[in-house]
Structures are given as C-alpha cells and as structure tokens.
Design a protein around this motif. Structure first.
Motif, PDB file in Angstrom:
ATOM      1  N   SER A  78      -9.082   4.104  -1.605  1.00 60.63           N
ATOM      2  CA  SER A  78      -7.690   4.510  -1.465  1.00 60.63           C
ATOM      3  C   SER A  78      -7.420   5.759  -2.295  1.00 60.63           C
ATOM      4  O   SER A  78      -8.005   5.964  -3.356  1.00 60.63           O
ATOM      5  CB  SER A  78      -6.770   3.375  -1.933  1.00 60.63           C
ATOM      6  OG  SER A  78      -5.443   3.823  -2.054  1.00 60.63           O
ATOM      7  N   ASP A  79      -6.497   6.612  -1.803  1.00 54.05           N
ATOM      8  CA  ASP A  79      -6.119   7.807  -2.565  1.00 54.05           C
ATOM      9  C   ASP A  79      -4.876   7.556  -3.416  1.00 54.05           C
ATOM     10  O   ASP A  79      -4.315   8.488  -3.985  1.00 54.05           O
ATOM     11  CB  ASP A  79      -5.898   8.994  -1.636  1.00 54.05           C
ATOM     12  CG  ASP A  79      -4.706   8.805  -0.706  1.00 54.05           C
ATOM     13  OD1 ASP A  79      -4.178   7.677  -0.633  1.00 54.05           O
ATOM     14  OD2 ASP A  79      -4.299   9.779  -0.046  1.00 54.05           O
ATOM     15  N   ASP A 142      -6.557  -1.722  -8.752  1.00 53.14           N
ATOM     16  CA  ASP A 142      -5.593  -1.795  -9.858  1.00 53.14           C
ATOM     17  C   ASP A 142      -4.315  -1.034  -9.514  1.00 53.14           C
ATOM     18  O   ASP A 142      -3.207  -1.497  -9.794  1.00 53.14           O
ATOM     19  CB  ASP A 142      -6.211  -1.220 -11.137  1.00 53.14           C
ATOM     20  CG  ASP A 142      -7.327  -2.093 -11.681  1.00 53.14           C
ATOM     21  OD1 ASP A 142      -7.322  -3.305 -11.386  1.00 53.14           O
ATOM     22  OD2 ASP A 142      -8.192  -1.566 -12.398  1.00 53.14           O
ATOM     23  N   ALA A 143      -4.473   0.133  -8.895  1.00 52.22           N
ATOM     24  CA  ALA A 143      -3.300   0.924  -8.504  1.00 52.22           C
ATOM     25  C   ALA A 143      -2.507   0.219  -7.417  1.00 52.22           C
ATOM     26  O   ALA A 143      -1.269   0.187  -7.452  1.00 52.22           O
ATOM     27  CB  ALA A 143      -3.748   2.301  -8.029  1.00 52.22           C
ATOM     28  N   GLU A 144      -3.203  -0.362  -6.451  1.00 47.60           N
ATOM     29  CA  GLU A 144      -2.517  -1.059  -5.364  1.00 47.60           C
ATOM     30  C   GLU A 144      -1.756  -2.273  -5.879  1.00 47.60           C
ATOM     31  O   GLU A 144      -0.644  -2.565  -5.432  1.00 47.60           O
ATOM     32  CB  GLU A 144      -3.526  -1.463  -4.296  1.00 47.60           C
ATOM     33  CG  GLU A 144      -4.107  -0.262  -3.553  1.00 47.60           C
ATOM     34  CD  GLU A 144      -5.221  -0.651  -2.597  1.00 47.60           C
ATOM     35  OE1 GLU A 144      -5.510  -1.857  -2.498  1.00 47.60           O
ATOM     36  OE2 GLU A 144      -5.791   0.245  -1.944  1.00 47.60           O
ATOM     37  N   ASP A 148       2.298  -2.728  -5.574  1.00 47.70           N
ATOM     38  CA  ASP A 148       2.920  -3.913  -4.980  1.00 47.70           C
ATOM     39  C   ASP A 148       3.944  -4.525  -5.922  1.00 47.70           C
ATOM     40  O   ASP A 148       4.967  -5.067  -5.494  1.00 47.70           O
ATOM     41  CB  ASP A 148       1.854  -4.956  -4.640  1.00 47.70           C
ATOM     42  CG  ASP A 148       1.012  -4.553  -3.444  1.00 47.70           C
ATOM     43  OD1 ASP A 148       1.464  -3.681  -2.678  1.00 47.70           O
ATOM     44  OD2 ASP A 148      -0.089  -5.102  -3.283  1.00 47.70           O
ATOM     45  N   ASP A 149       3.672  -4.429  -7.212  1.00 47.28           N
ATOM     46  CA  ASP A 149       4.544  -5.062  -8.212  1.00 47.28           C
ATOM     47  C   ASP A 149       5.812  -4.248  -8.469  1.00 47.28           C
ATOM     48  O   ASP A 149       6.898  -4.810  -8.608  1.00 47.28           O
ATOM     49  CB  ASP A 149       3.769  -5.251  -9.519  1.00 47.28           C
ATOM     50  CG  ASP A 149       4.569  -6.009 -10.559  1.00 47.28           C
ATOM     51  OD1 ASP A 149       5.180  -7.036 -10.212  1.00 47.28           O
ATOM     52  OD2 ASP A 149       4.581  -5.577 -11.721  1.00 47.28           O
ATOM     53  N   VAL A 150       5.697  -2.928  -8.524  1.00 45.23           N
ATOM     54  CA  VAL A 150       6.846  -2.095  -8.929  1.00 45.23           C
ATOM     55  C   VAL A 150       7.524  -1.375  -7.780  1.00 45.23           C
ATOM     56  O   VAL A 150       8.627  -0.855  -7.938  1.00 45.23           O
ATOM     57  CB  VAL A 150       6.411  -1.059  -9.993  1.00 45.23           C
ATOM     58  CG1 VAL A 150       5.782  -1.745 -11.185  1.00 45.23           C
ATOM     59  CG2 VAL A 150       5.440  -0.029  -9.408  1.00 45.23           C
ATOM     60  N   GLY A 151       6.895  -1.318  -6.608  1.00 46.80           N
ATOM     61  CA  GLY A 151       7.481  -0.610  -5.477  1.00 46.80           C
ATOM     62  C   GLY A 151       8.599  -1.405  -4.824  1.00 46.80           C
ATOM     63  O   GLY A 151       8.760  -2.610  -5.051  1.00 46.80           O
TER      64      GLY A 151
END
Length: 359
Positions: A78-79, A142-144, A148-151
C-alpha cells in the motif's frame, strides 16, 4: 484467496504438473472430483476448473511460483502512510533535517507515498508535498490499522434537498432538510438503500441514492496555509462579538461624544476601536461597569478630564458615524478583540488602526 491456494496444494489429493510452456495436467480419479471441489476455499474455482483442466495465464504464473517456492506472490504494498506522533512533525523540502521546512503534519494525519530513500519518505498529504522522517511514520498494515481507527466516513449530498428521516424508510417522518453544502458524519450502512448518520446529536437516516460517501483522513498544512489560517484566527478573535450591554440613550450619546473627541478624524474602524475599548472596560471587573463610570474615571480619557466630552455631548453636534460606531460597540462588535487601552501611535506595541495603537 492465498489461503485457498495453499489448501489447493496441500489437500487436493492430486499432483499439479507445471512446465515453462504453461502446459499442465491434473491426475485424479473422477470420483474424487466432488471431494476436491469441496476442499477448495472461496476464490480458487475461478482460477482453475478441475473438470475442464483450463486456467488463465495469471493463475498458472501464481500457482507455478507457489509450487516452486512454497510462497505466494507478494501483494503490492500500500502507498498509505500515517503520522505517528503525539502533536506534530515538520515536513522538509529535501530528505534532511537541515532542509527548509515546507509544512507540518499533525497527529493522526495521513497521506500517500511518493518516494522513499535513506530513512525518509516523500509524501503528499492534502496540498502538502515534502519529505518526512520514517522515524515518525507508519507504513503497510500499521498505517492501515491507524487509518481505520482515526479516519471518518463522510457523507456528501448529491441532490439539492436531502430529507433526513427518523426511521430508514420513505414513510418515516422527515426531521430535517439538508442542502448540497451540508456534510454529515456517517454511523453505519443499514442496507443498500439507507445510511444512518449523526444529525443534531441524534441517529437519523438518509437515502443512499442521493449521497456520496468517502473516507476522510486529516491532512497536513503547508507553511502558506498555516500563515493564512493563523491570520484568519487572529482576525476572528479581534472581531468576535463581546456581548451586548443594555444602556440608555444618554449612554449611547455619551459614548458617541467620546468617540468623536478621540477619533473624530479617523476612519470608521478607528471610531469603532475606541468604542470597543470603552465597552471592553465596562465588561471587565477591573473598571467601572457603566459607560459614564469608565469615561469619567480619574486619569483615563483626556477629553473627558478637560471638559471636551461634556461640551460635545451638550451641543449634540455629533457625527452619524460616531453614533454608528458607539451603537456597534454597545452591541458587542469589536475590531480590537478584548483590548482595554489605546494611544497615539509611536512608542507602544499593539494593533495599529489609523493613527492609534490598541492593546
């Protein structure tokens, strides 16, 4: 699908023969075909059909790699990149701490990877493009997970008027009407036709036919955007209504007379500023709580002390602009924030309006 491919290799009960030319054969008893099909995980059947022995080129390539190496083909990374800081981090023009700062990424911000090298990542987050240290970033899974948590899922309206209902059906009562400029925060998808949203602190429902849903992650700011925002915030603070004060007609006339004496030759902004200083004092516990008390307080306004204010007040020869500024200040308008002092510009720091400085 990868799990299914592994099951294919381990449980199929047959030998998969693959050659460089892409030809292959499956050795199995016809009576075992049903058991074979049942053993496949979802997603394998479209790749290869044991009843026909056909497969597409991509399937052959992937199965060949799996048979030869025992490992599935690596998925494309993923980018997405997310910021992993408590407050904020700097973004640089180049991949170096000594490079010029071009913007700021805040806690929970995200962006897209443009390039990576030497422990730095060039990324795009909103209008901000620059280099950030990998030490403060998250990548991949980790980014995804953080996204998911903050978006937030945001609903934008794709029609001129959107009905908000108290239940997810067209017979339910309409509790509000929204226009295309409004935004709502989604709670969940009820079904293909309805979405629950937060509306006036309640859970309400809108038709999914007339909205567009997108996933929002906070973005960084360029230095130019930060400067513009801070100036807008400063102006908003300076002009925030301070609350109206109930006064009589004599107080309005008295304040207008003081404004004319102190700023009669100034612009309307200069007149309003003087009136706002007086009213800020009236609201403050450090000064008298009446307009006359503030104006005639000992040692405060020279025109009041030398009798000029009284003469202008008595004559009634007061400019309309002074009355307008006085009324606006009484109503809570201000262009100097909560300033309680002013003097002729010269040797004091503060907000300069016309020929006077306010603080």
């Amino acid at each position: 699908m990868l799990k299914g491919r592994k099951t294919f290799i381990l449980l199929a009960g047959m030998i998969l023969c693959l050659s460089i030319s892409g030809m292959f054969c499956l050795k199995a008893q016809a009576s075992d075909q049903k058991e074979y099909l049942d053993s496949l995980s979802v997603g394998i059947t479209p790749i290869i059909d044991p009843t026909t022995g056909t497969a597409n080129d991509q399937a052959i390539k992937e199965l060949t790699e799996l048979a030869q190496t025992g490992k599935p083909q690596a998925a494309e990374e993923s980018d997405l990149v997310m910021v992993n800081v408590q407050v904020a981090m700097n973004v640089r023009a180049e991949a170096s701490e000594e490079s010029d700062k071009v913007g700021v990424l805040y806690k929970d911000c995200g962006g897209r990877i443009l390039e990576r090298k030497d422990g730095w990542t060039r990324l795009k987050s909103g209008e901000l493009i620059g280099w950030a240290s990998d030490e403060y970033l998250l990548f991949g899974e980790d980014a995804e997970a953080m996204a998911d948590d903050v978006g937030n899922l945001i609903v934008t309206i794709e029609t001129e008027i959107l009905r908000v209902r108290d239940e997810p059906n067209t017979d339910a009562d309409v509790v509000g009407l929204l226009t295309g400029d409004d935004e709502l925060e989604i709670i969940e998808f009820i079904d293909d036709d309805w979405i629950s949203v937060e509306y006036e602190e309640e859970t309400r429902y809108v038709s999914s036919e007339f909205v567009d849903v997108y996933f929002h992650i906070d973005e960084g700011e360029t230095l130019a955007a930060i400067k513009l925002r801070e100036e807008e915030e400063r102006q908003a603070k300076l002009t925030a209504n301070q609350g109206a004060v109930v006064v009589g007609g004599d107080d309005l006339r008295l304040l207008a007379a003081l404004i004319q004496c102190e700023a009669g030759s100034e612009t309307y902004n200069g007149k309003l500023a003087v009136g706002a200083v007086v009213m800020n004092r009236v609201r403050s516990g450090a000064y008298p709580n009446t307009i006359s008390g503030v104006i005639f307080a000992s040692g405060q306004f020279t025109p009041a002390l030398n009798g000029k204010v009284a003469r202008v007040y008595t004559s009634g020869n007061i400019m309309d602009s002074c009355y307008e500024a006085a009324q606006a200040a009484i109503n809570g308008e201000t262009n100097v924030g909560e300033a309680t002092h002013f003097r002729r510009a010269g040797n004091h720091d503060g907000l300069l309006i016309d020929h006077q400085v306010f603080w």
